[in-house]
Design a protein around this motif. Structure first.
Motif, PDB file in Angstrom:
ATOM      1  N   SER A 592      18.657  -2.402 -92.688  1.00 35.85           N
ATOM      2  CA  SER A 592      20.292  -1.646 -91.662  1.00 35.85           C
ATOM      3  C   SER A 592      20.045  -2.400 -90.171  1.00 35.85           C
ATOM      4  O   SER A 592      18.421  -2.745 -89.595  1.00 35.85           O
ATOM      5  CB  SER A 592      19.956   0.038 -91.392  1.00 35.85           C
ATOM      6  OG  SER A 592      19.645   0.296 -93.227  1.00 35.85           O
ATOM      7  N   MET A 593      20.717  -2.181 -89.538  1.00 35.46           N
ATOM      8  CA  MET A 593      20.756  -2.634 -88.183  1.00 35.46           C
ATOM      9  C   MET A 593      21.009  -1.411 -87.157  1.00 35.46           C
ATOM     10  O   MET A 593      22.502  -0.949 -87.523  1.00 35.46           O
ATOM     11  CB  MET A 593      22.374  -3.890 -88.250  1.00 35.46           C
ATOM     12  CG  MET A 593      21.236  -5.169 -88.955  1.00 35.46           C
ATOM     13  SD  MET A 593      20.806  -5.296 -88.318  1.00 35.46           S
ATOM     14  CE  MET A 593      20.316  -6.715 -86.613  1.00 35.46           C
ATOM     15  N   ILE A 594      20.495  -1.403 -86.417  1.00 33.19           N
ATOM     16  CA  ILE A 594      20.973  -0.645 -84.988  1.00 33.19           C
ATOM     17  C   ILE A 594      21.480  -1.093 -84.052  1.00 33.19           C
ATOM     18  O   ILE A 594      20.587  -2.122 -83.236  1.00 33.19           O
ATOM     19  CB  ILE A 594      19.378   0.078 -84.269  1.00 33.19           C
ATOM     20  CG1 ILE A 594      19.040   0.735 -85.656  1.00 33.19           C
ATOM     21  CG2 ILE A 594      19.657   1.134 -84.060  1.00 33.19           C
ATOM     22  CD1 ILE A 594      19.449   1.646 -87.041  1.00 33.19           C
ATOM     23  N   VAL A 595      22.538  -0.904 -83.066  1.00 38.33           N
ATOM     24  CA  VAL A 595      23.583  -1.196 -82.701  1.00 38.33           C
ATOM     25  C   VAL A 595      23.274  -0.245 -80.833  1.00 38.33           C
ATOM     26  O   VAL A 595      23.913   1.213 -81.594  1.00 38.33           O
ATOM     27  CB  VAL A 595      24.749  -1.411 -82.599  1.00 38.33           C
ATOM     28  CG1 VAL A 595      25.351  -2.208 -81.599  1.00 38.33           C
ATOM     29  CG2 VAL A 595      24.617  -2.529 -83.745  1.00 38.33           C
ATOM     30  N   GLU A 596      22.590  -0.529 -80.389  1.00 36.92           N
ATOM     31  CA  GLU A 596      22.655   0.258 -78.832  1.00 36.92           C
ATOM     32  C   GLU A 596      23.000  -0.077 -77.689  1.00 36.92           C
ATOM     33  O   GLU A 596      23.458  -1.123 -77.425  1.00 36.92           O
ATOM     34  CB  GLU A 596      20.719   0.246 -78.222  1.00 36.92           C
ATOM     35  CG  GLU A 596      20.120   1.124 -79.637  1.00 36.92           C
ATOM     36  CD  GLU A 596      18.960   0.467 -79.538  1.00 36.92           C
ATOM     37  OE1 GLU A 596      18.666   0.301 -77.884  1.00 36.92           O
ATOM     38  OE2 GLU A 596      17.995   0.813 -80.045  1.00 36.92           O
ATOM     39  N   THR A 597      23.639   0.669 -77.074  1.00 39.55           N
ATOM     40  CA  THR A 597      24.687   0.290 -76.252  1.00 39.55           C
ATOM     41  C   THR A 597      24.189   1.407 -74.227  1.00 39.55           C
ATOM     42  O   THR A 597      25.094   2.519 -75.432  1.00 39.55           O
ATOM     43  CB  THR A 597      25.943   0.637 -76.467  1.00 39.55           C
ATOM     44  OG1 THR A 597      26.774  -0.031 -77.396  1.00 39.55           O
ATOM     45  CG2 THR A 597      27.195  -0.021 -74.831  1.00 39.55           C
ATOM     46  N   GLY A 602      19.783   0.904 -68.680  1.00 42.20           N
ATOM     47  CA  GLY A 602      18.915   2.315 -70.135  1.00 42.20           C
ATOM     48  C   GLY A 602      19.679   3.209 -70.144  1.00 42.20           C
ATOM     49  O   GLY A 602      19.371   3.926 -70.901  1.00 42.20           O
ATOM     50  N   GLY A 603      19.902   4.210 -69.339  1.00 40.70           N
ATOM     51  CA  GLY A 603      21.203   5.198 -69.588  1.00 40.70           C
ATOM     52  C   GLY A 603      22.409   5.204 -70.219  1.00 40.70           C
ATOM     53  O   GLY A 603      23.023   3.830 -70.460  1.00 40.70           O
ATOM     54  N   ASN A 604      22.698   6.434 -70.576  1.00 41.92           N
ATOM     55  CA  ASN A 604      23.804   6.647 -71.201  1.00 41.92           C
ATOM     56  C   ASN A 604      25.389   5.780 -70.792  1.00 41.92           C
ATOM     57  O   ASN A 604      25.253   5.563 -69.587  1.00 41.92           O
ATOM     58  CB  ASN A 604      24.635   7.884 -71.425  1.00 41.92           C
ATOM     59  CG  ASN A 604      23.696   8.586 -72.803  1.00 41.92           C
ATOM     60  OD1 ASN A 604      22.725   8.214 -73.643  1.00 41.92           O
ATOM     61  ND2 ASN A 604      23.236   9.951 -72.034  1.00 41.92           N
ATOM     62  N   VAL A 605      26.437   4.978 -70.773  1.00 43.90           N
ATOM     63  CA  VAL A 605      27.343   4.266 -70.871  1.00 43.90           C
ATOM     64  C   VAL A 605      28.113   5.808 -70.459  1.00 43.90           C
ATOM     65  O   VAL A 605      28.173   7.283 -70.379  1.00 43.90           O
ATOM     66  CB  VAL A 605      28.726   3.933 -71.657  1.00 43.90           C
ATOM     67  CG1 VAL A 605      29.483   3.378 -70.925  1.00 43.90           C
ATOM     68  CG2 VAL A 605      27.682   2.852 -72.638  1.00 43.90           C
ATOM     69  N   PRO A 606      28.731   6.161 -68.992  1.00 39.39           N
ATOM     70  CA  PRO A 606      29.747   7.007 -68.121  1.00 39.39           C
ATOM     71  C   PRO A 606      30.511   6.854 -68.671  1.00 39.39           C
ATOM     72  O   PRO A 606      31.274   6.482 -69.772  1.00 39.39           O
ATOM     73  CB  PRO A 606      28.574   6.454 -67.064  1.00 39.39           C
ATOM     74  CG  PRO A 606      29.359   5.055 -66.986  1.00 39.39           C
ATOM     75  CD  PRO A 606      28.174   4.272 -67.961  1.00 39.39           C
ATOM     76  N   ASN A 607      31.354   7.858 -68.665  1.00 38.85           N
ATOM     77  CA  ASN A 607      32.166   8.678 -69.363  1.00 38.85           C
ATOM     78  C   ASN A 607      33.369   8.048 -68.686  1.00 38.85           C
ATOM     79  O   ASN A 607      34.215   7.774 -69.222  1.00 38.85           O
ATOM     80  CB  ASN A 607      32.038  10.326 -69.114  1.00 38.85           C
ATOM     81  CG  ASN A 607      31.778  10.731 -70.182  1.00 38.85           C
ATOM     82  OD1 ASN A 607      31.395  11.255 -71.422  1.00 38.85           O
ATOM     83  ND2 ASN A 607      32.005  12.387 -69.899  1.00 38.85           N
ATOM     84  N   SER A 608      33.169   7.461 -67.382  1.00 41.62           N
ATOM     85  CA  SER A 608      34.740   6.770 -66.361  1.00 41.62           C
ATOM     86  C   SER A 608      34.737   5.389 -67.429  1.00 41.62           C
ATOM     87  O   SER A 608      35.688   4.816 -67.021  1.00 41.62           O
ATOM     88  CB  SER A 608      34.435   7.102 -65.127  1.00 41.62           C
ATOM     89  OG  SER A 608      32.723   5.797 -64.968  1.00 41.62           O
ATOM     90  N   ALA A 609      34.068   5.195 -68.178  1.00 40.04           N
ATOM     91  CA  ALA A 609      34.723   3.293 -68.734  1.00 40.04           C
ATOM     92  C   ALA A 609      35.228   3.710 -69.361  1.00 40.04           C
ATOM     93  O   ALA A 609      35.676   3.262 -70.084  1.00 40.04           O
ATOM     94  CB  ALA A 609      33.068   3.074 -69.206  1.00 40.04           C
ATOM     95  N   GLU A 610      35.687   5.437 -70.065  1.00 43.29           N
ATOM     96  CA  GLU A 610      36.055   5.053 -71.618  1.00 43.29           C
ATOM     97  C   GLU A 610      35.822   4.608 -72.579  1.00 43.29           C
ATOM     98  O   GLU A 610      37.048   4.004 -73.066  1.00 43.29           O
ATOM     99  CB  GLU A 610      37.616   5.321 -71.108  1.00 43.29           C
ATOM    100  CG  GLU A 610      38.056   6.386 -69.698  1.00 43.29           C
ATOM    101  CD  GLU A 610      39.583   7.061 -70.359  1.00 43.29           C
ATOM    102  OE1 GLU A 610      40.141   6.362 -71.374  1.00 43.29           O
ATOM    103  OE2 GLU A 610      39.813   6.623 -69.003  1.00 43.29           O
ATOM    104  N   ALA A 611      34.311   4.429 -72.440  1.00 42.48           N
ATOM    105  CA  ALA A 611      33.920   2.762 -73.595  1.00 42.48           C
ATOM    106  C   ALA A 611      34.731   3.611 -75.673  1.00 42.48           C
ATOM    107  O   ALA A 611      34.352   4.709 -75.476  1.00 42.48           O
ATOM    108  CB  ALA A 611      32.423   2.840 -73.431  1.00 42.48           C
ATOM    109  N   ARG A 612      34.459   2.138 -75.979  1.00 40.85           N
ATOM    110  CA  ARG A 612      34.603   2.874 -77.054  1.00 40.85           C
ATOM    111  C   ARG A 612      34.110   1.934 -78.412  1.00 40.85           C
ATOM    112  O   ARG A 612      34.284   0.398 -77.390  1.00 40.85           O
ATOM    113  CB  ARG A 612      36.155   2.943 -77.784  1.00 40.85           C
ATOM    114  CG  ARG A 612      37.111   4.134 -77.225  1.00 40.85           C
ATOM    115  CD  ARG A 612      38.396   4.004 -78.026  1.00 40.85           C
ATOM    116  NE  ARG A 612      39.266   5.019 -77.052  1.00 40.85           N
ATOM    117  CZ  ARG A 612      40.911   5.869 -77.900  1.00 40.85           C
ATOM    118  NH1 ARG A 612      41.247   5.047 -78.240  1.00 40.85           N
ATOM    119  NH2 ARG A 612      40.743   6.316 -77.160  1.00 40.85           N
ATOM    120  N   ILE A 613      33.701   1.723 -79.423  1.00 40.86           N
ATOM    121  CA  ILE A 613      32.879   0.448 -79.821  1.00 40.86           C
ATOM    122  C   ILE A 613      34.368   0.751 -81.150  1.00 40.86           C
ATOM    123  O   ILE A 613      34.145   1.592 -82.240  1.00 40.86           O
ATOM    124  CB  ILE A 613      31.384   0.340 -80.166  1.00 40.86           C
ATOM    125  CG1 ILE A 613      30.858   0.417 -79.452  1.00 40.86           C
ATOM    126  CG2 ILE A 613      31.306  -0.325 -81.567  1.00 40.86           C
ATOM    127  CD1 ILE A 613      29.301   1.404 -79.112  1.00 40.86           C
TER     128      ILE A 613
END
Length: 619
Positions: A592-597, A602-613
């Motif tokens: 298994s591979m873990i992908v961390e963004t 090191g903090g969470n991606v801010p909501n303002s980025a409207e990120a999707r993976i």
């Protein structure tokens, strides 16, 4: 199927050390405390075990922070795309993406490969149009922005056509001129490479052909460089191929000067726009100032004109320009600039107000003009859209590569520029410092995919294969409200295709198609291009040795081999409406591979980025 794994609280039991009697010396001191246990890794927000061809989009914060690609006993391949759906102009978010096997500690982060700017060294620079002079990367785009600023500053009003006393160029001749008639064309070109309303330099010129849709006019200083046969051949191309396709795809022009035609004007003044030592050349343009009243813009001809470079073998106007070069670029150049003219003419003609036009969607305008080149080439070669073409089909019946060079090669070079640097180009933050071939490449690749995805099915019209022309006509004008940007796309999809969607959903499908086109037969239609088979096209260009296009697939993506002990970290700046690509693969079984963004700290991606993976299994 997506499995969500809840967070697990690990309790660490602590026992008090009780000291015993140690003999005559009395009680012993307690042992020093050991090191604290390492903090737990991030909660796994999603666990994916996709079928071949399946596409999954992650948008929840926990899933973006960390998701799992489940291990397998057989080889698999995935495309992982980190994207932003933000519409904030110029926004960038510094991100860190780490992919690690599940046997690697989440608390040891290896040194990141940071690449916030610059092209990959393995991707050579583009060679320029048709292997000769290189078109100026940004002159026309920059000039479109500067012209808009000037016209708004002058409070110029759109011209209203033949009802006015001026009547544009038609004032000097009959409404429909005859071959041999003379015209005095006003030039807005100024020394130093600019175009301004206040320039107003007269150019004595002669009508060389009068066709059904175009009038070819020649600067008298270029007399004798093109033959009558040269002009007749071009006139035939304009009337038989360029005009019919352009009108079906992008609409009809206004007729400010009453001649019922558009002027294709060859002049040495265009040559003067290029710097002799630059190695690049301005080959032509459409100047929107000609569609405004002369009262506020003295250089306006109040006429529909496409300006074209003139042959200049003796470098009289600055740079040596061969006759064959001009003949070769003229057809595709007119197709490209004619779309700009149709776009501006219809937007200005609708309300006669400045609220209907502008460069808010410059990249869309450019994308439509590059599609104009493409579909004109298809029509000329007897090809249809949605043919899933490679290089082989493009050159069938074209052994000298004339049509390929005229209508397709430039688009592919532009696409290559964009795909090799997807996070370094922000379509929402265009300015004079960011206008280059990547602008054109992004516009072309996206607008072509949009036609494949949302163009109605059916036999098509002049260009067979689909009813996409109706979609492009909507995009060119922006509908009754003359919309710009993403709103224009969303409205066109709803009106023409009957689909209500969001900008983020549109981008997610487009980015998936850019990474996974034709990678697996089970991929959904939205995750593919149907006009081009990009993997086969790039590979056939490479094996054919087409200069400047020999590097294979240009899409920049980081390849990560899935296996025990693997850990790979990448840091980059994610701009609004852009994406970063990764290719995770294993020839055999893999853990298994873990992908961390996260953000770079090191903090969470801010909501303002409207990120999707986006995760796509391609094998």
């Amino acid at each position: 199927m997506v499995c969500r794994v809840s967070g697990i609280l690990l309790a660490v039991a602590s026992a008090a050390a009780v000291g015993g009697c140690g003999g005559e010396g009395g009680p012993t001191s307690p042992p020093p405390p050991g090191p604290p246990p390492p903090p737990p890794g991030p909660t796994i927000g999603a666990s994916l075990n996709l079928r071949p061809g399946e596409v999954h989009v992650l948008s929840e914060r926990d899933a973006i922070r960390a998701f799992e690609i489940q291990g397998a006993a057989e080889g698999r391949e995935y495309q992982v795309i980190v994207m932003s759906a933000s519409l904030s102009e110029g926004r960038t978010t510094p991100l860190r993406v780490r992919a690690r096997a599940d046997d690697v500690s989440p608390n040891v982060v290896p040194n990141a490969r940071t690449n916030r700017s610059g092209r990959d060294a393995a991707i050579p620079p583009a060679r320029g149009l048709a292997g000769e002079l290189r078109p100026d990367r940004d002159w026309h785009l920059r000039q479109m922005i500067e012209t808009e600023r000037e016209l708004r500053r002058l409070r110029a009003r759109p011209a209203e056509g033949i009802g006015r006393a001026s009547r544009g160029l038609a004032a000097a001749v009959s409404d429909v001129p005859r071959v041999g008639d003379t015209l005095t064309v006003r030039s807005a070109i100024v020394p130093g490479g600019g175009v301004q309303c206040t320039a107003n330099t007269p150019i004595k010129s002669t009508v060389r052909t009068v066709g059904e849709h175009f009038i070819i006019v020649e600067d008298d200083r270029l007399a004798g460089r093109f033959t009558e046969e040269d002009y007749a051949d071009l006139d035939r191309e304009l009337d038989e191929f360029i005009a019919p396709v352009s009108h079906e795809y992008f609409g009809e022009p206004d007729d400010l000067d009453g001649n019922q035609r558009v002027i294709a004007f060859f002049t040495g003044e265009v040559n003067r726009l290029s710097e002799p030592e630059s190695g690049s050349v301005v080959i032509g343009f459409h100047w929107i100032g000609n569609l405004f009243e002369r009262e506020n813009c003295p250089a306006s001809n109040e006429a529909e004109i496409v300006w074209l470079i003139g042959p200049d073998p003796d470098a009289e106007f600055g740079i040596e320009i061969g006759v064959d070069f001009v003949k070769r670029v003229a057809r595709s150049l007119v197709a490209h600039e004619y779309q700009h003219l149709l776009n501006a003419s219809q937007r200005l003609g609708g309300q006669r107000g400045q609220d209907t036009w502008g460069n808010a969607d410059l990249w869309i305008n450019e994308g439509l003009s590059h599609v104009a080149e493409e579909v004109t080439g298809f029509y000329r070669q007897g090809l249809r859209v949605r043919g899933n073409y490679g290089y082989t089909e493009l050159i069938a019946g074209d052994p000298d590569l004339v049509a390929f060079r005229d209508f397709f090669e430039g688009n592919l070079e532009n696409a290559r520029e964009y795909l090799s640097a997807t996070t370094e180009f922000n379509p929402l933050a265009l300015n004079n410092n960011t206008l280059d071939f990547a602008t054109r490449g992004w516009g072309y690749v996206f607008v072509r995919w949009f036609g494949d995805r949302y163009g109605p099915a059916g036999p098509g019209g002049i260009v067979a294969g689909s009813g996409e022309a109706a979609l492009y006509r909507e995009l060119a004008v922006g509908g009754p409200g003359y919309l710009f940007g993403y709103e224009n796309f969303l409205r066109a999809a709803e009106v023409v295709a009957g689909e209500t969607t969001t900008w983020g959903d549109v981008l997610a499908e487009h980015f998936a198609a850019s990474a996974a086109d034709d990678a697996h037969e089970a991929l959904p239609d939205g995750a593919q291009f149907s006009t081009w088979n990009w993997p086969r096209l790039w590979e056939e260009l490479r094996t054919a040795g087409v200069r400047g296009l020999t590097g294979g697939d240009p899409l920049r993506r980081r390849i990560i081999q899935m296996g025990a002990g693997v850990s790979s970290t990448d840091e980059f700046d994610l701009g609004s409406s852009t994406a970063r690509y990764y290719h995770l693969r294993a020839a055999g079984g893999h853990p298994s591979m873990i992908v961390e963004t996260t953000i770079a700290s090191g903090g969470n991606v801010p909501n303002s980025a409207e990120a999707r993976i986006i995760v796509v299994r391609t094998r």
